[in-house]
Design a protein around this motif. Sequence first.
Motif, PDB file in Angstrom:
ATOM      1  N   GLY A 182       0.549  -1.106   0.262  1.00  0.00           N
ATOM      2  CA  GLY A 182      -0.271   0.342   0.026  1.00  0.00           C
ATOM      3  C   GLY A 182       0.578   1.050   0.184  1.00  0.00           C
ATOM      4  N   GLU A 183       2.187   1.215  -0.534  1.00  0.00           N
ATOM      5  CA  GLU A 183       3.067   2.139  -1.332  1.00  0.00           C
ATOM      6  C   GLU A 183       4.209   2.456  -1.392  1.00  0.00           C
ATOM      7  OE1 GLU A 183       6.312   3.213   1.965  1.00  0.00           O
ATOM      8  OE2 GLU A 183       6.331   1.136   1.751  1.00  0.00           O
ATOM      9  N   ILE A 184       4.352   3.708  -2.646  1.00  0.00           N
ATOM     10  CA  ILE A 184       4.257   4.183  -3.617  1.00  0.00           C
ATOM     11  C   ILE A 184       6.007   4.228  -3.373  1.00  0.00           C
ATOM     12  CG2 ILE A 184       4.697   5.309  -5.646  1.00  0.00           C
ATOM     13  CD1 ILE A 184       1.369   5.593  -6.192  1.00  0.00           C
ATOM     14  N   VAL A 185       7.009   3.956  -3.866  1.00  0.00           N
ATOM     15  CA  VAL A 185       8.087   4.479  -3.193  1.00  0.00           C
ATOM     16  C   VAL A 185       9.146   5.098  -4.360  1.00  0.00           C
ATOM     17  CG1 VAL A 185      10.609   4.305  -2.621  1.00  0.00           C
ATOM     18  CG2 VAL A 185       8.831   2.788  -1.310  1.00  0.00           C
ATOM     19  N   GLY A 186       9.086   6.134  -4.766  1.00  0.00           N
ATOM     20  CA  GLY A 186       9.701   7.116  -5.366  1.00  0.00           C
ATOM     21  C   GLY A 186      11.510   6.843  -5.652  1.00  0.00           C
ATOM     22  N   LEU A 229       8.752   3.357  -8.768  1.00  0.00           N
ATOM     23  CA  LEU A 229       8.567   4.185  -9.102  1.00  0.00           C
ATOM     24  C   LEU A 229       9.633   5.129  -9.727  1.00  0.00           C
ATOM     25  CD1 LEU A 229       7.145   6.306 -11.662  1.00  0.00           C
ATOM     26  CD2 LEU A 229       6.399   7.279 -10.174  1.00  0.00           C
ATOM     27  N   ILE A 230      10.183   4.722 -10.798  1.00  0.00           N
ATOM     28  CA  ILE A 230      11.673   5.049 -10.946  1.00  0.00           C
ATOM     29  C   ILE A 230      10.911   6.433 -11.979  1.00  0.00           C
ATOM     30  CG2 ILE A 230      13.806   4.020 -12.435  1.00  0.00           C
ATOM     31  CD1 ILE A 230      13.510   1.384 -11.002  1.00  0.00           C
ATOM     32  N   SER A 231      11.903   7.284 -11.924  1.00  0.00           N
ATOM     33  CA  SER A 231      11.557   8.283 -12.169  1.00  0.00           C
ATOM     34  C   SER A 231      12.408   9.554 -12.707  1.00  0.00           C
ATOM     35  CB  SER A 231      10.396   9.003 -12.534  1.00  0.00           C
ATOM     36  OG  SER A 231       9.762  10.198 -13.260  1.00  0.00           O
ATOM     37  N   SER A 232      12.764  10.298 -13.755  1.00  0.00           N
ATOM     38  CA  SER A 232      14.191  11.314 -13.795  1.00  0.00           C
ATOM     39  C   SER A 232      13.181  12.704 -13.259  1.00  0.00           C
ATOM     40  CB  SER A 232      14.755  11.499 -14.593  1.00  0.00           C
ATOM     41  OG  SER A 232      13.901  11.803 -15.907  1.00  0.00           O
ATOM     42  N   ARG A 244       7.265   7.954  -0.183  1.00  0.00           N
ATOM     43  CA  ARG A 244       8.343   7.952  -0.079  1.00  0.00           C
ATOM     44  C   ARG A 244       9.922   7.776  -1.185  1.00  0.00           C
ATOM     45  NH1 ARG A 244      11.106   4.000   2.396  1.00  0.00           N
ATOM     46  NH2 ARG A 244       9.249   2.368   1.709  1.00  0.00           N
ATOM     47  N   VAL A 245      10.111   8.884  -0.737  1.00  0.00           N
ATOM     48  CA  VAL A 245      11.303   9.331  -2.104  1.00  0.00           C
ATOM     49  C   VAL A 245      12.888   8.741  -1.549  1.00  0.00           C
ATOM     50  CG1 VAL A 245      12.486  10.468  -3.505  1.00  0.00           C
ATOM     51  CG2 VAL A 245      10.370  10.425  -3.486  1.00  0.00           C
ATOM     52  N   VAL A 246      13.457   7.853  -2.493  1.00  0.00           N
ATOM     53  CA  VAL A 246      14.829   7.533  -2.050  1.00  0.00           C
ATOM     54  C   VAL A 246      16.175   7.853  -3.132  1.00  0.00           C
ATOM     55  CG1 VAL A 246      14.355   5.468  -0.508  1.00  0.00           C
ATOM     56  CG2 VAL A 246      14.367   5.185  -2.655  1.00  0.00           C
ATOM     57  N   VAL A 247      16.563   7.917  -3.146  1.00  0.00           N
ATOM     58  CA  VAL A 247      17.462   8.668  -3.747  1.00  0.00           C
ATOM     59  C   VAL A 247      19.320   7.852  -4.024  1.00  0.00           C
ATOM     60  CG1 VAL A 247      19.306  10.300  -4.731  1.00  0.00           C
ATOM     61  CG2 VAL A 247      17.397  10.863  -3.559  1.00  0.00           C
TER      62      VAL A 247
END
Length: 530
Positions: free
Chosen positions: A309-313, A480-483, A494-497
């Motif tokens: 239930g989460e989207i991690v970018g 989700l992988i996005s530039s 959440r967003v991880v780098v």
Amino acid sequence: MALASGKSPLPQHALACGDVSVLFGEVAALSQVSLGFEAGRIHAVVGQNGAGKTTFARVCAGIVRPSSGQLLIGGEPVPLGKVNAARAAGVELVHQSFALPPSFTVAEAMEFGAQGGGALFSANALRARWAAHLEGLGVEVDPRARIRDLPVETRQAIEIARALVTDARILILDEPTAVLSPSGIDTLFERLRGLRERGVTIILILHKIREVLGIAETVSVLRGGRLIEACVPVGEIDAARLANSIIGSAAGLDKADKAALVGDAAGAPAPHTASRTAAAPILQMNAVTTRPDGEGRPLDRASLIIRSGEIVGIAGVEGNGQQTLVRALAGLVGLEHGTITLDGRDVTRRPLLERRAAGLRIIPFDRNSEGLSLTSSLWENWSARRLLLGRILSFVAPARLRKACQASLTGWDVRFATTTQPAGSLSGGNAQKVILAREIDETARLVIAAQPTRGLDIGATAFVWRALRASRDQGCGVLLISSDLDELFDIADRVVVMFSGRIVAEFTAPFEIAAVGQAMVGDVSLEQAA
């Protein structure tokens, strides 16, 4: 909105076109476009995919010969469809895909791209020749460095420097921000402002409304090959009006998606507030290091958890291990260290088919080369996953598969004539919907979406966003992988780098673009490190 009137271009315009039309067969890529750009300013040309933006840029650069119309530079007519004539008149086009040979040194690449080159130089003389040119444009780079070893921002700066070798007075850039980090975009914009101060007229083909309003002095809108807005001063247009001009009144976007796409925080979707800390992990990747295989930067002790239930970018400048991450999760690259658990099952040493059986779904980086067989029918493309997961020698009923495909594609709002038509006949947005229809179903547990909206127009982008949110709300984990940081900030929980094959930082909403941008270029504090 009424179409902009086709006024005759004025001689004092740096570049102007009058009644330009371009036909590809029976398709009108441009239809009677008349537009003039004032000298020494930064102009933006925007529109959805298929609106005619790139065709317009190529007409101006002499690459495409229009079916009718005229092109004037500095008030003087220029032969149509002649690259050398456009260059001689001072026009240079920097393409979205970098053109300089990656194996060359900077000095060699500059000499290769220079017009009228061909003189013989020693290695030292060649370096000295181009070091002075690059330094004069504020590009800090060693002329001996290989193009392939340089950061993407530096490679783009060299492409621009190459375009200015001929003392170009009009510089056209096609989607120049597509692969840049936030700091890279800032650097590009400062460089373009500096060129403007030197008298260069700049025409930018852009797709992000925020960027248009942040850099351009005027904006023109194309829709369906027709001119909708003609060089409107940015001070006289806001994001909502610009979005309506780009999309049109019949786009069918809901208020939340349109707000997110134009950067209206007040109307954007509310954050996903469901509790995720207690949800079961769908993916656990622990200290994964991959074997070097020559197909991308290896992962280096990368760890990641995605819960139900989460989207991690995944944010990061391209080439920092994002493709290897997807291949590692799919079991397509060997691991030197670490483990991967999918929905409670250790799949570290398991093949792709077993991971798919466990609920792994992949929307790949390139839908045309990795996601679809363009020469195969829609029903064959749609059925591929089901056939692969079926038993060997099991009975295949094409008529039944075509019927199921018809229902699925219709449910996903794919615009198609028949399930037997080749996938290559679809638009980019409809092709992506075919992949979504194939990959996302009730058995999906982890959806990996790699650059899922790249090359899509606003309407198709919003459709993909809704599909990913729906998967999350049904309990899937979404990677989700996005530039596009705007995209990540709008829909990720959440967003991880990623940087240099490592996961170096993690952020939760509200996201700070400056902090994320710093992490993307390796400037990360210990508190942020994952």
